[in-house]
Design an enzyme around this catalytic site. Sequence first.
Site: not given
Length: 316
Positions: A101, A150, A230, A295
Amino acid sequence: MEKIEHTTVTTNGINMHVASIGTGPVVLFLHGFPELWYSWRHQLLYLSSLGYRCIAPDLRGYGDTDAPLSPASYTAFHIVGDLIALLDQLRIEQVFLVGHDWGAMIAWYFCWFRPDRIKAVINLSVPSFPRNPTLDLAEGFRASFGDDYYFWRFQEPGEAEEDFACVDTAILMKKFFSTFGPNPPMIPKEVGFRGMATPDALPSWLSEEDINYYATKFKQTGFTGGLNYYRVSHLNWELTAPWTGLQIKVPAKFIVGDQDIVYNIPGVKEYISSGGFKRDVPCLEDVVVMEGVSHFINQEKADEVSAHIYEFINKF
């Protein structure tokens, strides 16, 4: 698990919590969101039993590692800088690097910035994407999926935190670990994560004890540190302009589930299978696509992933 040692190392201006076990060649594990060193618990035990020294930090912003408030303190240069300083503190010259990730994203940046410190890289879920010279990652996702995606929903400081605070942290962790299947997670602002269904049961690979560990740590720290990865998307894009078009020339292996959220982004399967990925990472030696796997692959298929890592690094 009780054999895993926990230490705090001062590195690059922050205090970093590090879990480690074993002796031998070093494998450095980098977790994603919303995870911790704990996400690698199975791999730590497996590979240490086969003669490797396994090191899994809580990355900047997570768990028992310091969490600066400003998103600007979470660029790829900060995170890779933390890891280089960690290796220097531990007097480790080179490592096998394993990421999942956001940890995979950081590992690819690591390969760009300091390939001299990496023997080989094994990344899970997120392939290496070449830098788009006209559009950063967040804007790219917004253009493809709209404002409810998201990744874009996480951009506004405080907004996701307020949403998360409406849900018990343990229930929120259950939602996270059960949500990220093949379809793009669309989170309308008026619904939020608080409005998403809570799974009736945990997936088979996750226990209540696991959930409680994650929940305890995120209750202590909150989610801002992890969300800042992010929020620094545009700044990363600006700062990495000199690396546009640069190939990653570290021996590499990539593992992904066919139900993974990233693998199912339009164009990603084709990029991986049609030669684009190999063009950008010419030393890519193997791509493993696991059927029916989502995931959180390092936990969902822990033994298989551990065996794949071992098979690859054992060649060096």
